[in-house]
Design an enzyme around this catalytic site. Structure first.
Site, mmCIF file in Angstrom:
data_model
loop_
_atom_site.group_PDB
_atom_site.id
_atom_site.type_symbol
_atom_site.label_atom_id
_atom_site.label_comp_id
_atom_site.label_asym_id
_atom_site.label_seq_id
_atom_site.Cartn_x
_atom_site.Cartn_y
_atom_site.Cartn_z
ATOM 1 N N ASP A 261 0.849 -1.186 0.000
ATOM 2 C CA ASP A 261 0.000 0.000 0.000
ATOM 3 C C ASP A 261 0.889 1.242 0.000
ATOM 4 O OD1 ASP A 261 -2.286 -1.581 0.230
ATOM 5 O OD2 ASP A 261 -2.333 -1.432 2.415
ATOM 6 N N ARG A 341 -12.863 1.617 -5.892
ATOM 7 C CA ARG A 341 -12.611 1.918 -4.479
ATOM 8 C C ARG A 341 -12.295 3.405 -4.276
ATOM 9 N NH1 ARG A 341 -8.899 -3.263 -2.440
ATOM 10 N NH2 ARG A 341 -10.289 -4.877 -3.254
#
Length: 449
Positions: A261, A341
């Site tokens: 991430d 998302r």
């Protein structure tokens, strides 16, 4: 963190030119003859060793046209590569940029914007001095753009011409507020080891990142830290992990090619502000928030050339830790062709998604799932087939209330249910103005810090 990948959509439109090159002449089209007059804005939005990002906006000052090709030549060996908002090719020094399907028609005073990445020689990156549109030269006076320098990166820069708001708003103002390192001493870091040590140190600190730092994995961020990028500061290959800590601010950084991430907020981390950053070409989430984390504001960020953008709540079976938490504000972000998302929400209520600009998102904009409550308010959706919906994949539906949104070549989304009230004060921009506001201000390099 890592989850299965879905398809990636590479598209984005860059905005907010930092300087303009104005030319006047004849603008012609394959299918329409235009009156005299065109304007081209060319800028170097960001620059790093070996590469840069260019932005171009074409304004038609004449009659409407359908279909365009803009050409220019580079004088210092620059070579274009990945592009968005146009099809860009290069032969020798000459560059050709042709419209894509959604921006080929230019009305009088209409504009089309596109961007690209390119290489340079780390010594000289001069602005093109002439352009042609549909093989007709635009002739006239020019005002060259001066590209930003990166050797060495400056410790501070003058305020940008269009300086954007930098006041904290939203959920991160609650629970005692978010101050990061406050007035603590400043540490400047320029390599991976220095960054790792500074982030993991105990006590309050202001950490300034300069230049390009290449690293891997996830770097732990401890409580009471402000992490600020100097102009052009870039983190390549790794991400920042806020794991159970609190009171952290991350601003004005560019993240590229992270291997997990880019920013991960988890394990009941609280009071986090993620503001004016740019994210592209990463593996998993750009900003993922999960496992009971709370009181977070995600504002004025730009995401492009990326698939899974912002996940809120990591799994359907984590209600015991997540219910009553995961309260996040997402405002004035530029979801620039990011696929899905934007965000995808579980359990959090209320989650506030307002005044964001969505452009050509290939999967969807916002998803409310697993009894979440999401207020989708005052956003601008352009060329988005699925702006928002309830439920996603195997996740059951949440509530979603939509109001005062603006749609261009996009349907209204799926709404239903009720959402808890927003406890903080905020100023809602008129949705039809959000595109210009956000493209001018979102992303790294748009504020002075």
């Amino acid at each position: 963190m890592r989850t299965g990948r879905r398809r990636t959509t590479l598209i984005a439109t860059t905005a907010a030119a930092t300087a303009t090159l104005v030319t006047a002449g004849l603008l012609t089209s394959v299918s329409a003859q235009a009156a005299a007059g065109c304007q081209v804005a060319y800028s170097v939005a960001s620059q790093w060793p070996g590469g840069f990002t260019g932005n171009v906006t074409v304004t038609n000052l004449g009659d409407p046209v359908a279909g365009w090709t803009l050409r220019w030549s580079y004088g210092a060996g620059q070579q274009t590569s990945q592009a968005w908002g146009a099809t860009v090719s290069q032969s020798g020094s000459q560059v050709s940029a042709t419209n894509v399907d959604y921006n080929g028609n230019l009305a009088t005073n209409g504009t089309a914007s596109f961007g690209f990445n390119a290489s340079w020689n780390n010594s000289s990156n001069p602005t093109p001095i002439s352009f042609t549109l549909n093989n007709v030269a635009c002739t006239g006076s020019t005002t060259p753009t001066t590209p930003p320098t990166t050797t060495p990166p400056p410790s501070s820069t003058p305020p940008p011409t269009n300086q954007q708001p930098s006041t904290l708003v939203g959920w991160a103002t609650q629970n005692g507020g978010t101050t990061g390192g406050g007035n603590a001493g400043t540490t400047t870091v320029s390599n991976a080891s220095g960054l790792t040590s500074a982030l993991n140190a105990t006590g309050a600190a202001v950490i300034r990142v300069t230049g390009t730092i290449t690293c891997s994995g996830m770097l732990r961020v401890r409580s009471n830290k402000t992490i600020i990028g100097n102009y052009g500061a870039t983190i390549v290959g790794c991400g920042l992990n806020i794991n159970g800590d609190r009171n952290v601010i991350i601003r004005n950084l560019t993240f590229r090619n992270w291997d997990d991430d880019a920013i991960n907020v988890q394990e009941s981390a609280t009071n986090i502000w993620i503001d004016h950053n740019t994210f592209s070409n990463g593996y998993d989430g750009a900003v993922d928030i999960k496992r009971g984390s709370d009181f977070v504001t995600v504002s004025w960020n730009r995401v492009f050339s990326h698939d899974k953008t912002m996940l809120l709540g990591h799994s359907d079976d984590n209600a015991g830790q997540d219910v009553g938490h995961l309260r996040v504000s997402y405002h004035h972000n530029y979801f620039d062709g990011s696929n899905q998302r934007n965000p995808r929400v579980r359990f959090g209520n209320p989650v506030h998604v307002y005044n964001n600009y969505y452009r050509a998102n290939g999967g969807y904009g916002v998803a409310s799932t697993e009894n979440a409550g999401v207020l989708v308010e005052g956003n601008y959706f352009e060329n988005v087939d699925d702006p928002y919906h309830r439920g996603e994949g195997d996740s059951g539906p949440g509530s979603l209330v939509a109001r005062n949104n603006h749609f261009v070549n996009s349907p209204t989304g799926q709404a239903g249910g009720s959402v808890a009230s927003i406890p903080y004060s905020y100023q809602l921009d008129t949705a039809s103005n959000v595109k210009s506001i956000v493209t001018a201000g979102a992303g790294a390099g748009k504020i002075t810090v």
